[in-house]
Enzyme design. Structure first.
Site, short mmCIF file in Angstrom:
data_model
loop_
_atom_site.label_atom_id
_atom_site.label_comp_id
_atom_site.label_asym_id
_atom_site.label_seq_id
_atom_site.Cartn_x
_atom_site.Cartn_y
_atom_site.Cartn_z
N ASP A 42 -7.82 -67.93 34.89
CA ASP A 42 -9.06 -67.90 34.76
C ASP A 42 -9.72 -67.88 36.36
OD1 ASP A 42 -9.65 -67.94 32.26
OD2 ASP A 42 -9.75 -69.97 31.91
N ARG A 86 -3.21 -72.51 26.93
CA ARG A 86 -3.41 -73.37 28.03
C ARG A 86 -3.35 -74.79 27.52
NH1 ARG A 86 -8.18 -70.47 29.82
NH2 ARG A 86 -8.19 -68.43 29.17
N ASP A 110 -23.65 -65.25 25.73
CA ASP A 110 -23.58 -64.07 25.25
C ASP A 110 -22.19 -63.32 25.08
OD1 ASP A 110 -23.13 -63.27 27.81
OD2 ASP A 110 -25.20 -62.35 28.12
N GLY A 111 -21.15 -64.04 25.98
CA GLY A 111 -20.01 -63.49 25.67
C GLY A 111 -19.66 -62.22 26.68
N ASP A 140 -8.62 -76.71 30.53
CA ASP A 140 -8.68 -75.54 29.92
C ASP A 140 -8.22 -74.54 30.75
OD1 ASP A 140 -11.37 -76.55 30.54
OD2 ASP A 140 -11.94 -74.30 29.97
N ASN A 141 -8.26 -74.56 32.11
CA ASN A 141 -8.06 -73.44 33.07
C ASN A 141 -6.62 -73.58 33.47
OD1 ASN A 141 -10.61 -72.37 32.70
ND2 ASN A 141 -11.54 -73.46 34.36
#
Length: 525
Positions: free
Chosen positions: A284, A201, A136-137, A274-275
């Protein structure tokens, strides 16, 4: 509330997703998708960082203006903001995961402050984006508090990190299954405004390499160097060599960052590619944790509980592995495997040298004697004793400065042990180690006051322990923000003894040993 000056180079110079809207999709041939935050019912400012506000040009009156919560809660935009969500991929727990992207983060724009510094403003929890997949973001209050607290705590510890400007409650409920065990429940929602020179990233480059979009890969590399590494543009006129020097610099910065993590006992918890920030910043803050009793095998992430890939002691190795994936991603542009391998070697050399330098400072030594007969062995023995004795890492190193090297005793270490039986088992050998260490210190002849001050500048007294964050979360969920404010304030001066704040320097209480949020956490936020 004053407006900010924006210079949004990312959206101006890089290709955008031609499709609009929040609908989930695979995005090809683009670095980002334009998307605005989804408004919330009742945005309310819960906390802010005075230092970051000043950095951006806000004063207290600006922060308390109701319009601030409207903007940084996602209900309004300031002139010049051009919101977007970035496209990237990544390796998650060692496996290629394909397209990931900003699923609950929306960058508002790149602000230029009075000193000419560029700061990207990003809302985490501001609603769905094309990269949200089935989510849901949104973000919940507990995870948002943790990110807000830790971002600023890490900065004040001297660890390279992204920052946090504000924490805004949404006035809405978000349903989350914290441990993915079928016990979902509604939780209060919140939004953090994260701040960094760049949120690019490793995964931003990996996605284009994986898709064979090499022209876009090269465009992003050149953009990143030009905007975020301008010193390399001035120092290296040859573009091919500039690419190599850029990778070497990313390796150096990543090495320094991880050495700092090991210095203060921080465990990222989810070191997916991606972090990993291209600037060598801690980014993150999800299921992170702080080592209480020293344990190199500890991880705070429930998702990682079986393999412990991202455990505390494995972080230097994982950063190297992640850089290897970045090297693979940029190889189609660099086309020089030997140069990339040299960059990876620079990482290993820098990480080892920085870690050694920091541990030398933590132990109060004027110089480091390498080798199995020197201080490497001294440190290895100590870490083994801390593990076997279930000793609090933060408190041990802080108390070490209080021990008389000429006549060491265990008296200053009274509060560093978690288990009486394990304490009894290691006490004789630990006392022997203290005597050996004391002899080393005395032989160097460093003035006692200078040595102690130097150790206390390296060994923090206050860190963002999980149980402290959980206490602040519990109070905030009940409507009491005083605990959050007190914790945030004390962590602004982590190396200074602060009278009246002793409870923030206490070892983890027994009730918190296995409690959710105090020992293990999930990726759910």
């Amino acid at each position: 509330m004053k407006n900010l000056q924006f210079d949004n180079r990312f959206v101006r110079e890089l290709p955008a997703d031609p499709e609009t809207g929040r609908q989930v999709r695979q995005v090809h041939g683009a670095c980002y998708s334009r998307v605005e935050p989804t408004p919330v019912r009742a945005p309310k400012l819960l906390a802010w960082s005075a230092e970051v506000a000043e950095l951006l040009g806000f004063n207290e009156a600006d922060m308390l203006d109701p319009r601030f919560a409207e903007v940084f809660g996602g209900n309004a935009l300031l002139p010049g903001m051009e919101p977007y969500a970035a496209c990237y991929g990544g390796h998650q727990f060692g496996n290629w995961a394909g397209q990931l992207g900003d699923g609950r983060a929306i960058t508002l724009g790149e602000s230029i402050n009075a000193q000419g510094q560029r700061w990207e403003l990003q809302l985490k929890g501001a609603g769905p984006t094309p990269y949200s997949r089935r989510a849901d973001g949104r973000a919940v209050l507990r995870s948002s508090i943790r990110e807000f607290i830790c971002s600023e705590a890490m900065h004040h510890l001297g660890v390279p990190t992204t920052r946090a400007l504000s924490l805004v409650g949404t006035g809405e409920q978000v349903v989350r299954d914290m441990f993915y065990d079928g016990h979902a429940r509604p939780e209060p929602g919140a939004i953090v405004c994260r701040v960094a020179p760049s949120f690019i990233r490793f995964g931003n480059f990996e996605i284009f390499a994986a898709r064979g979009e090499e022209p876009l890969l090269q465009q992003l590399i050149d953009f990143t160097i030009d905007r975020d590494f301008p010193e390399l543009v001035l120092a290296e006129p040859d573009p091919a060599q500039r690419h190599i020097r850029w990778f070497e610099e990313v390796c150096r910065r990543s090495a320094v960052m991880v050495a700092h993590w090991m210095r203060v006992g921080f465990v990222h918890g989810v070191m997916n590619t991606d972090n990993m920030s291209i600037l060598g910043l801690t980014i993150d803050y999800g299921p992170y944790g702080w080592v209480d009793n020293y344990d190199p095998d500890w991880t705070p992430n429930t998702t990682d509980a079986s393999g412990r890939r991202y455990r505390f002691g494995n972080q230097p190795h994982i950063a190297h592995w992640n850089l290897w994936q970045l090297a693979n991603a940029i190889y189609p542009v660099v086309q020089d495997s030997a140069a990339l391998e040299r960059g990876l070697a620079i990482y290993a050399q820098t990480q080892e040298a920085e870690y050694q330098r920091m541990m030398q400072a933590k132990l109060g030594l004027a110089q480091w004697r390498p080798g199995e007969a020197g201080d490497d062995a001294l440190l290895t023995r100590l870490l083994g004793l801390l593990t076997a004795g279930e000793v609090d890492m933060t408190l041990f190193f802080r108390r070490l400065a209080d021990i008389d090297p000429a006549a060491p005793t265990l008296d200053p270490l009274e509060d560093v042990f978690y288990d009486p039986a394990r304490r009894a088992a290691v006490e004789p050998e630990l006392l022997g180690w203290l005597r050996e260490h004391g002899a080393r210190v005395c032989a160097e002849g460093l003035p006692a006051g200078a040595r102690r001050a130097g150790m206390n500048r390296t060994n923090p007294l206050y860190v963002a322990r999980n149980y402290l964050a959980q206490q602040a979360i519990d109070a905030a969920e009940a409507g009491d923000l005083s605990e959050l404010q007190a914790l945030h304030d004390v962590l602004r001066r982590p190396y200074d003894a602060q009278p009246g704040c002793e409870r923030f320097a206490a070892r983890r209480p027994e009730w918190a040993r296995n409690r959710a949020g105090c020992s293990m956490l999930s990726c759910s936020s």
